[in-house]
Design a protein around this motif. Structure first.
Motif, PDB file in Angstrom:
ATOM      1  N   ARG A 200      79.897  11.789   2.499  1.00  0.00           N
ATOM      2  CA  ARG A 200      81.352  11.662   2.464  1.00  0.00           C
ATOM      3  C   ARG A 200      82.019  12.652   3.411  1.00  0.00           C
ATOM      4  NH1 ARG A 200      82.114  12.928  -3.277  1.00  0.00           N
ATOM      5  NH2 ARG A 200      84.354  13.039  -2.794  1.00  0.00           N
ATOM      6  N   LEU A 201      81.440  13.842   3.526  1.00  0.00           N
ATOM      7  CA  LEU A 201      81.971  14.820   4.486  1.00  0.00           C
ATOM      8  C   LEU A 201      81.904  14.266   5.907  1.00  0.00           C
ATOM      9  CD1 LEU A 201      80.304  18.112   3.159  1.00  0.00           C
ATOM     10  CD2 LEU A 201      82.732  17.519   2.981  1.00  0.00           C
ATOM     11  N   GLY A 202      80.771  13.649   6.232  1.00  0.00           N
ATOM     12  CA  GLY A 202      80.614  13.067   7.565  1.00  0.00           C
ATOM     13  C   GLY A 202      81.629  11.969   7.819  1.00  0.00           C
ATOM     14  N   ALA A 203      81.900  11.155   6.794  1.00  0.00           N
ATOM     15  CA  ALA A 203      82.879  10.074   6.949  1.00  0.00           C
ATOM     16  C   ALA A 203      84.282  10.630   7.160  1.00  0.00           C
ATOM     17  CB  ALA A 203      82.845   9.172   5.713  1.00  0.00           C
ATOM     18  N   VAL A 204      84.628  11.684   6.419  1.00  0.00           N
ATOM     19  CA  VAL A 204      85.958  12.303   6.576  1.00  0.00           C
ATOM     20  C   VAL A 204      86.107  12.872   7.989  1.00  0.00           C
ATOM     21  CG1 VAL A 204      87.408  14.248   5.850  1.00  0.00           C
ATOM     22  CG2 VAL A 204      86.313  12.796   4.134  1.00  0.00           C
ATOM     23  N   LEU A 205      85.075  13.539   8.482  1.00  0.00           N
ATOM     24  CA  LEU A 205      85.143  14.117   9.820  1.00  0.00           C
ATOM     25  C   LEU A 205      85.247  13.026  10.884  1.00  0.00           C
ATOM     26  CD1 LEU A 205      85.105  16.722  11.491  1.00  0.00           C
ATOM     27  CD2 LEU A 205      82.617  16.521  11.608  1.00  0.00           C
ATOM     28  N   ASP A 206      84.457  11.961  10.748  1.00  0.00           N
ATOM     29  CA  ASP A 206      84.502  10.869  11.735  1.00  0.00           C
ATOM     30  C   ASP A 206      85.874  10.190  11.760  1.00  0.00           C
ATOM     31  OD1 ASP A 206      81.920  11.330  12.508  1.00  0.00           O
ATOM     32  OD2 ASP A 206      81.049   9.736  11.298  1.00  0.00           O
ATOM     33  N   ARG A 207      86.436   9.943  10.581  1.00  0.00           N
ATOM     34  CA  ARG A 207      87.768   9.360  10.502  1.00  0.00           C
ATOM     35  C   ARG A 207      88.784  10.254  11.203  1.00  0.00           C
ATOM     36  NH1 ARG A 207      89.930  10.243   4.899  1.00  0.00           N
ATOM     37  NH2 ARG A 207      90.578  12.188   5.897  1.00  0.00           N
ATOM     38  N   THR A 208      88.634  11.564  11.018  1.00  0.00           N
ATOM     39  CA  THR A 208      89.579  12.519  11.593  1.00  0.00           C
ATOM     40  C   THR A 208      89.484  12.549  13.117  1.00  0.00           C
ATOM     41  OG1 THR A 208      89.497  13.866   9.595  1.00  0.00           O
ATOM     42  CG2 THR A 208      90.289  14.939  11.603  1.00  0.00           C
ATOM     43  N   VAL A 209      88.270  12.520  13.654  1.00  0.00           N
ATOM     44  CA  VAL A 209      88.111  12.527  15.115  1.00  0.00           C
ATOM     45  C   VAL A 209      88.775  11.287  15.718  1.00  0.00           C
ATOM     46  CG1 VAL A 209      86.424  12.388  16.994  1.00  0.00           C
ATOM     47  CG2 VAL A 209      86.046  13.960  15.096  1.00  0.00           C
TER      48      VAL A 209
ATOM     49  N   ARG B  54      94.197  18.806   7.728  1.00  0.00           N
ATOM     50  CA  ARG B  54      93.956  18.089   6.471  1.00  0.00           C
ATOM     51  C   ARG B  54      92.452  17.941   6.233  1.00  0.00           C
ATOM     52  NH1 ARG B  54      96.514  14.019   3.072  1.00  0.00           N
ATOM     53  NH2 ARG B  54      94.866  12.852   2.033  1.00  0.00           N
ATOM     54  N   CYS B  55      91.738  17.558   7.274  1.00  0.00           N
ATOM     55  CA  CYS B  55      90.287  17.394   7.182  1.00  0.00           C
ATOM     56  C   CYS B  55      89.618  18.683   6.719  1.00  0.00           C
ATOM     57  CB  CYS B  55      89.750  16.967   8.539  1.00  0.00           C
ATOM     58  SG  CYS B  55      87.957  16.963   8.705  1.00  0.00           S
ATOM     59  N   SER B  56      90.033  19.813   7.274  1.00  0.00           N
ATOM     60  CA  SER B  56      89.435  21.101   6.919  1.00  0.00           C
ATOM     61  C   SER B  56      89.631  21.407   5.448  1.00  0.00           C
ATOM     62  CB  SER B  56      90.039  22.215   7.776  1.00  0.00           C
ATOM     63  OG  SER B  56      89.795  21.996   9.150  1.00  0.00           O
ATOM     64  N   ALA B  57      90.874  21.240   4.974  1.00  0.00           N
ATOM     65  CA  ALA B  57      91.159  21.519   3.567  1.00  0.00           C
ATOM     66  C   ALA B  57      90.443  20.518   2.651  1.00  0.00           C
ATOM     67  CB  ALA B  57      92.662  21.481   3.328  1.00  0.00           C
ATOM     68  N   GLU B  58      90.432  19.248   3.054  1.00  0.00           N
ATOM     69  CA  GLU B  58      89.793  18.221   2.243  1.00  0.00           C
ATOM     70  C   GLU B  58      88.285  18.456   2.154  1.00  0.00           C
ATOM     71  OE1 GLU B  58      89.588  13.310   1.935  1.00  0.00           O
ATOM     72  OE2 GLU B  58      90.619  14.278   3.623  1.00  0.00           O
ATOM     73  N   MET B  59      87.648  18.770   3.284  1.00  0.00           N
ATOM     74  CA  MET B  59      86.203  19.007   3.262  1.00  0.00           C
ATOM     75  C   MET B  59      85.861  20.239   2.439  1.00  0.00           C
ATOM     76  SD  MET B  59      85.235  18.041   7.224  1.00  0.00           S
ATOM     77  CE  MET B  59      83.508  18.533   7.110  1.00  0.00           C
TER      78      MET B  59
END
Length: 328
Positions: A127-136, A173-178
């Protein structure tokens, strides 16, 4: 990569240079602590920071992600200096800089999987990888919008806010969410901290917009009203374009569309128009709204009975106060 990160000079000799604010990895670690740090701080001495190991690979990943986007931004914007040093493309050429940025993106993704070696469960890591990919992807969308705005004067304030929400706020947002995802499985906590990251990300950009026009040279270390000289399409000019009277609107359009460099007297004209349109007050109010949203999100984070969590939430409030100072 080491040069861009400030670890070596242009001859690749070790040096002490400015590595940047490290704001995003710090935010990730604070969100991890605020969310409860997976219970790893229970019964520990607060001086024992070993519990941070669980989140450090993700913190490295978001910082490398941020820096890969900066390498590419410098090429796309033609910037010749970053952190008071020549940008990578000016030293080694555009092809090498593009390749290095690509390599740093790959390294950022590779670094993230280090969480698996530090106790993070496989489903959370995925899920972390998915959040980061979405953010990029969001950052790329924001950069597309930013580039497309460069030669346009029909950009609305709402279009600009949409752009910075992707380009600047998305990685916050990604940083805080992860960080929250590594610290807890509680969905409410994760959502509140992600909301905090989005709000502080927008506020951070608007703070820069305010300082780029109204900070003194002594305060910013840069040219006063530097964003006006550069004809930067930041929040102040976009607000003024929407609210100027017809004569002032023509003046702004003429100045921002002229081929010649903007002169000091023209900058003063622009600043006078900003005053008539109450642009500074609008930007300060907008900044305050997002700071208030950040405080609201923090206040809604479910309580964790931990001195580490309490201290982290206090540190995050201090971050907001630092940004909020530009609203006064």
């Amino acid at each position: 990569m080491r040069y861009h990160l400030g670890w070596v000079d242009s001859q690749l000799n070790p040096t002490n240079s400015n590595p940047g604010k490290l704001l995003r990895p710090t935010l990730l670690l604070l969100a991890y602590e605020a969310a409860g740090a997976w219970g790893l701080t229970d019964g520990r001495e607060t001086s024992d920071a070993g519990y941070l190991q669980r989140a450090l690979p993700a913190a490295v990943s978001v910082e490398l992600t941020h820096n890969f986007t900066l390498i590419h931004d410098d090429i796309e914007d033609g910037d010749t200096e970053r952190r008071h040093r020549p940008t990578m493309w000016t030293l080694w050429g555009v092809p090498q800089a593009i390749n290095t940025g690509d390599g740093m993106f790959g390294l950022a993704r590779f670094a993230l999987w280090g969480v698996l070696e530090n106790g993070v469960e496989g489903d959370i890591a995925a899920r972390l990888g998915a959040v980061l990919d979405r953010t990029v992807l969001e950052i790329a969308e924001g950069q597309y919008l930013d580039i497309s705005f460069e030669r346009r004067l029909d950009i609305s304030v709402s279009m600009y806010i949409d752009m910075i929400g992707r380009k600047t706020a998305a990685l916050m947002r990604c940083s805080a969410e992860m960080g929250a995802m590594i610290g807890t499985r509680d969905a409410d906590t994760i959502e509140r901290l992600a909301t905090f990251g989005q709000a502080i990300g927008v506020a951070f950009q608007v703070r820069d917009d305010l300082l780029g026009v109204w900070a003194s040279a002594a305060e910013s270390g840069k040219t006063r009203a530097g964003d006006v000289y550069r004809r930067k399409k930041s929040l102040p000019i976009l607000h003024a374009l929407e609210h100027a009277n017809p004569q002032d609107l023509r003046t702004l359009q003429d100045i921002y569309q002229q081929e010649a460099e903007i002169k000091a007297e023209q900058v003063e004209q622009v600043l006078a128009i900003f005053e008539r349109t109450q642009t500074r007050a609008y930007c300060q109010s907008f900044l305050q709204q997002h700071c208030d949203a950040a405080y609201e999100a923090l206040n809604a984070v479910p309580h964790v009975n931990s001195t580490v969590s309490t201290r982290a939430l206090g540190d995050m409030r201090t971050m907001v106060q630092f940004i909020e100072a530009a609203a006064h």
